[in-house]
Scaffold this motif. Structure first.
Motif, PDB file in Angstrom:
ATOM      1  N   ILE A   1       0.271  -1.463  -0.462  1.00  0.00           N
ATOM      2  CA  ILE A   1       0.128   0.088  -0.228  1.00  0.00           C
ATOM      3  C   ILE A   1       0.538   1.212  -0.046  1.00  0.00           C
ATOM      4  O   ILE A   1       0.313   2.030  -0.792  1.00  0.00           O
ATOM      5  N   HIS A   2       2.076   1.060   1.303  1.00  0.00           N
ATOM      6  CA  HIS A   2       3.188   1.696   0.436  1.00  0.00           C
ATOM      7  C   HIS A   2       3.311   2.867  -0.580  1.00  0.00           C
ATOM      8  O   HIS A   2       3.786   3.404  -0.970  1.00  0.00           O
ATOM      9  N   SER A   3       3.932   1.704  -1.711  1.00  0.00           N
ATOM     10  CA  SER A   3       4.880   1.198  -2.602  1.00  0.00           C
ATOM     11  C   SER A   3       3.553   1.926  -3.938  1.00  0.00           C
ATOM     12  O   SER A   3       4.080   2.721  -4.599  1.00  0.00           O
ATOM     13  N   LEU A   4       2.124   1.693  -3.656  1.00  0.00           N
ATOM     14  CA  LEU A   4       1.357   2.614  -4.126  1.00  0.00           C
ATOM     15  C   LEU A   4       0.959   4.266  -3.849  1.00  0.00           C
ATOM     16  O   LEU A   4       0.512   4.872  -5.448  1.00  0.00           O
ATOM     17  N   VAL A   5       0.553   4.274  -2.704  1.00  0.00           N
ATOM     18  CA  VAL A   5       0.712   5.460  -2.600  1.00  0.00           C
ATOM     19  C   VAL A   5       2.285   6.549  -2.855  1.00  0.00           C
ATOM     20  O   VAL A   5       1.701   7.689  -3.673  1.00  0.00           O
ATOM     21  N   ASP A   6       2.705   5.939  -3.131  1.00  0.00           N
ATOM     22  CA  ASP A   6       4.179   6.949  -3.773  1.00  0.00           C
ATOM     23  C   ASP A   6       4.165   7.136  -5.172  1.00  0.00           C
ATOM     24  O   ASP A   6       4.318   7.534  -5.099  1.00  0.00           O
ATOM     25  N   THR A   7       3.433   5.948  -5.601  1.00  0.00           N
ATOM     26  CA  THR A   7       3.725   5.777  -7.061  1.00  0.00           C
ATOM     27  C   THR A   7       2.011   6.530  -7.502  1.00  0.00           C
ATOM     28  O   THR A   7       2.617   7.064  -8.378  1.00  0.00           O
ATOM     29  N   ALA A   8       1.493   7.104  -6.742  1.00  0.00           N
ATOM     30  CA  ALA A   8       0.367   8.116  -7.299  1.00  0.00           C
ATOM     31  C   ALA A   8       0.447   9.452  -6.927  1.00  0.00           C
ATOM     32  O   ALA A   8       0.653   9.586  -7.552  1.00  0.00           O
ATOM     33  N   ASN A   9       1.749   9.175  -5.560  1.00  0.00           N
ATOM     34  CA  ASN A   9       1.884  10.520  -5.627  1.00  0.00           C
ATOM     35  C   ASN A   9       2.943  11.210  -6.991  1.00  0.00           C
ATOM     36  O   ASN A   9       2.959  11.872  -6.837  1.00  0.00           O
ATOM     37  N   SER A  10       3.437  10.511  -6.908  1.00  0.00           N
ATOM     38  CA  SER A  10       4.542  10.602  -7.952  1.00  0.00           C
ATOM     39  C   SER A  10       4.253  10.832  -9.886  1.00  0.00           C
ATOM     40  O   SER A  10       4.383  12.012  -9.376  1.00  0.00           O
ATOM     41  N   ILE A  11       3.032  10.791  -9.374  1.00  0.00           N
ATOM     42  CA  ILE A  11       1.850  11.181 -10.156  1.00  0.00           C
ATOM     43  C   ILE A  11       1.436  12.165 -10.432  1.00  0.00           C
ATOM     44  O   ILE A  11       1.755  13.272 -11.199  1.00  0.00           O
ATOM     45  N   VAL A  12       1.002  12.706  -9.199  1.00  0.00           N
ATOM     46  CA  VAL A  12       0.156  14.389  -8.322  1.00  0.00           C
ATOM     47  C   VAL A  12       1.715  15.167  -8.903  1.00  0.00           C
ATOM     48  O   VAL A  12       1.536  16.164  -8.955  1.00  0.00           O
ATOM     49  N   LEU A  13       2.317  14.633  -7.887  1.00  0.00           N
ATOM     50  CA  LEU A  13       4.327  15.435  -7.998  1.00  0.00           C
ATOM     51  C   LEU A  13       4.141  15.962  -9.786  1.00  0.00           C
ATOM     52  O   LEU A  13       4.553  16.686  -9.907  1.00  0.00           O
ATOM     53  N   TYR A  14       4.138  14.691 -11.053  1.00  0.00           N
ATOM     54  CA  TYR A  14       5.010  15.146 -11.886  1.00  0.00           C
ATOM     55  C   TYR A  14       3.539  16.271 -12.111  1.00  0.00           C
ATOM     56  O   TYR A  14       4.480  16.889 -13.227  1.00  0.00           O
ATOM     57  N   TYR A  15       2.598  16.280 -12.384  1.00  0.00           N
ATOM     58  CA  TYR A  15       1.240  16.889 -12.874  1.00  0.00           C
ATOM     59  C   TYR A  15       2.173  18.308 -12.585  1.00  0.00           C
ATOM     60  O   TYR A  15       1.886  19.708 -12.675  1.00  0.00           O
ATOM     61  N   GLY A  16       1.776  18.325 -10.937  1.00  0.00           N
ATOM     62  CA  GLY A  16       2.344  19.633 -10.579  1.00  0.00           C
ATOM     63  C   GLY A  16       3.534  19.912 -11.133  1.00  0.00           C
ATOM     64  O   GLY A  16       3.980  21.528 -11.073  1.00  0.00           O
ATOM     65  N   VAL A  17       4.845  19.590 -11.506  1.00  0.00           N
ATOM     66  CA  VAL A  17       5.838  20.045 -12.104  1.00  0.00           C
ATOM     67  C   VAL A  17       5.886  20.835 -13.687  1.00  0.00           C
ATOM     68  O   VAL A  17       6.266  21.606 -14.088  1.00  0.00           O
ATOM     69  N   HIS A  18       4.671  20.097 -13.805  1.00  0.00           N
ATOM     70  CA  HIS A  18       4.823  20.149 -15.303  1.00  0.00           C
ATOM     71  C   HIS A  18       4.078  21.658 -15.588  1.00  0.00           C
ATOM     72  O   HIS A  18       4.366  22.397 -16.230  1.00  0.00           O
ATOM     73  N   THR A  19       2.690  21.602 -14.448  1.00  0.00           N
ATOM     74  CA  THR A  19       2.042  22.838 -14.409  1.00  0.00           C
ATOM     75  C   THR A  19       2.537  24.149 -14.088  1.00  0.00           C
ATOM     76  O   THR A  19       2.282  24.761 -14.828  1.00  0.00           O
ATOM     77  N   ALA A  20       3.751  23.531 -12.966  1.00  0.00           N
ATOM     78  CA  ALA A  20       4.225  25.089 -12.376  1.00  0.00           C
ATOM     79  C   ALA A  20       5.451  26.006 -13.994  1.00  0.00           C
ATOM     80  O   ALA A  20       5.494  26.819 -13.620  1.00  0.00           O
ATOM     81  N   ARG A  21       5.361  24.629 -14.856  1.00  0.00           N
ATOM     82  CA  ARG A  21       6.461  25.252 -15.543  1.00  0.00           C
ATOM     83  C   ARG A  21       5.822  26.003 -17.476  1.00  0.00           C
ATOM     84  O   ARG A  21       6.095  26.718 -18.195  1.00  0.00           O
TER      85      ARG A  21
END
Length: 468
Positions: free
Chosen positions: A162-182
């Motif tokens: 479950i921990h790894s699943l949450v981290d994977t989902a968070n990576s997608i969320v963080l990537y969206y933030g990085v992409h939008t911030a640019r």
């Protein structure tokens, strides 16, 4: 022929509309506003709002003013009442049916185009690359952990999955933030999208708390009441999976740690202080998540081993609960940290005082008050300050640029006028001319001060100086 002329002088007494009239109300009523005689507009506004072409504008005089958008640049402007008159003549000629004064879409497009031209497109940095590393690592770890959690029936292993699943989902969320911030600034977001990094990091923290911590604690408590027998033949492979997961997470953690260390050294601060201040939320999330992931693998392995040795299922169940509380601590840290930035966090007071000292060193500034400098994104600062200008310095600087003999002759000629009203009128004209020139020089001085602040403090991208 269009020709360059000097700006109009002291026309504010000739206004043809009440000072309190709101231009927006005119737009709402679809009525063209009547500008004061010295109102000016840019070339693009004249074309978009009054339906004239660039060829039409060649018949009008223009003059150059300092650009409010780019330091050290000038832009071409026209008197608005002349453009309005020209637009009416064009419409009367039948070339176009109606003016586009109230076409807000053209306004938005014009502003967006201007912002895109002035803003340099941001590039990927090391902190952004770490997000991709984390996604690849966690996605592979999640798949393997899930398989062996099902095979072994271990509560600790399931919590790690479950921990790894949450981290994977968070990576997608963080990537969206990085992409939008640019993304470049727009009419809707004139200061850009840099704060999206904080938003997605906050969402990531909430996700860790709800999905990671909540599910892990719940599953551990359930396993303590309703134990599941561990399958010994599968445990050896489970230990190898945990070891491999810890290795992969350690690689990503080291990458994030190196990136954070480099950024901390650039700012001449310690690594812990850099992390605690949370200037780069994406890197912080990865540091916290992967530190917890490596430690979680150790906890899961130890608890599974104790259950295997003692036969007591409570060890395995407690491992799930411990991992849940670890995730809850990380989530609380991330939510608190990113909330402060979204509310409007000030830069360190040491830097605020340094900016204030820099402003006070300028000879034209007598005092600096109410300095506010807040983050609007990682490494992006907006500065506001009240400054008291020394009028004597500005006046002396302006007069030093004049031909002293010419100015002296002007006033001598005015004093020699035979009729009193002519003397007064000529003196008023000369005073008006030079007061206006002094104000222009003040504007140049403010531009110079803002530019010097941006050069001395590169993180300060937006400077708002208000004159007392």
């Amino acid at each position: 022929m269009m020709r360059r002329v000097r700006p109009p002088r002291l026309c504010f007494l000739q206004t043809s509309r009440p000072f309190s009239t709101n231009r927006l109300e005119y737009r709402k009523k679809l009525v063209e506003p009547v500008p004061s005689k010295n109102n000016t507009i840019t070339l693009s506004r004249a074309i978009d709002e009054y339906g004239v072409s660039q060829d039409d504008l060649k018949t009008l005089d223009f003059f150059m003013v300092r650009s409010p958008y780019e330091d050290g640049k000038e832009i071409k402007v026209f008197l608005e009442d002349k453009v309005i008159e020209l637009g009416r003549r064009v419409r009367a000629g039948g070339r176009i049916e109606k003016a586009s004064k109230n076409d807000l879409e053209k306004y938005r497009n014009r502003q967006n185009t201007r912002m895109a031209q002035q803003t340099k497109k941001s590039t990927w940095n090391e902190g952004d690359t770490v997000v991709i590393w984390q996604f690849c690592g966690n996605a592979s770890i999640f798949a393997v952990k899930t398989i062996f959690a099902i095979k072994t029936g271990s509560a600790s292993m399931l919590s790690e999955a479950i921990h790894s699943l949450v981290d994977t989902a968070n990576s997608i969320v963080l990537y969206y933030g990085v992409h939008t911030a640019r993304k470049q600034p727009s009419v809707d977001h004139p200061y850009g999208y840099e704060n999206m990094r904080y938003v997605t990091s906050l969402v990531s923290g909430v996700g860790i708390f709800c999905l990671g911590a909540g599910v892990s604690v719940w599953h551990g408590a359930t396993s303590a009441v309703f134990p599941h027998e561990l399958i010994g033949s599968e445990l050896q492979m489970a230990y190898l999976v945990l070891a491999g997961s810890a290795l992969i997470d350690s690689i990503v953690l080291m990458k994030a740690m190196i990136t954070a260390s480099e950024q901390a050294s650039k700012e001449k601060t310690t690594l812990w202080k850099y992390i605690s201040e949370g200037k780069n939320p994406s890197v912080n999330v990865i540091l916290m998540e992967d530190s917890c992931a490596v430690l979680g693998c150790v906890v899961a392995g130890v608890c599974m081993g104790l259950t295997q040795i003692t036969g007591n299922h409570l060890f395995d169940a407690s491992g799930s609960v411990i991992i849940g509380f670890m995730l809850g601590g990380v989530a609380s840290f991330l939510m608190t940290q990113n909330s402060r930035f979204l509310i409007g966090k000030s830069i360190p007071q040491k830097q605020v005082l340094a900016i204030q000292d820099h402003l006070e060193l300028h000879p034209a500034i007598k005092g600096v008050y109410d300095v506010k400098a807040t983050y609007i994104g990682p490494e992006v600062v907006r500065l506001k300050a009240e400054i008291d200008i020394d009028g004597a310095v500005i006046g002396s600087a302006y007069l030093s640029e004049l031909d002293g003999g010419v100015a002296y002759d002007e006033f001598i000629a005015a004093g020699e006028a035979k009729l009193p009203f002519k003397r007064r009128r000529q003196i008023d004209e000369y005073l008006t001319l030079h007061i206006n020139g002094g104000i222009d020089h003040l504007g140049k001085e403010i531009d110079s001060i803002e530019l010097s602040v941006k050069k001395a403090f590169p993180a300060v991208k937006h400077v708002d100086l208000e004159i007392l």
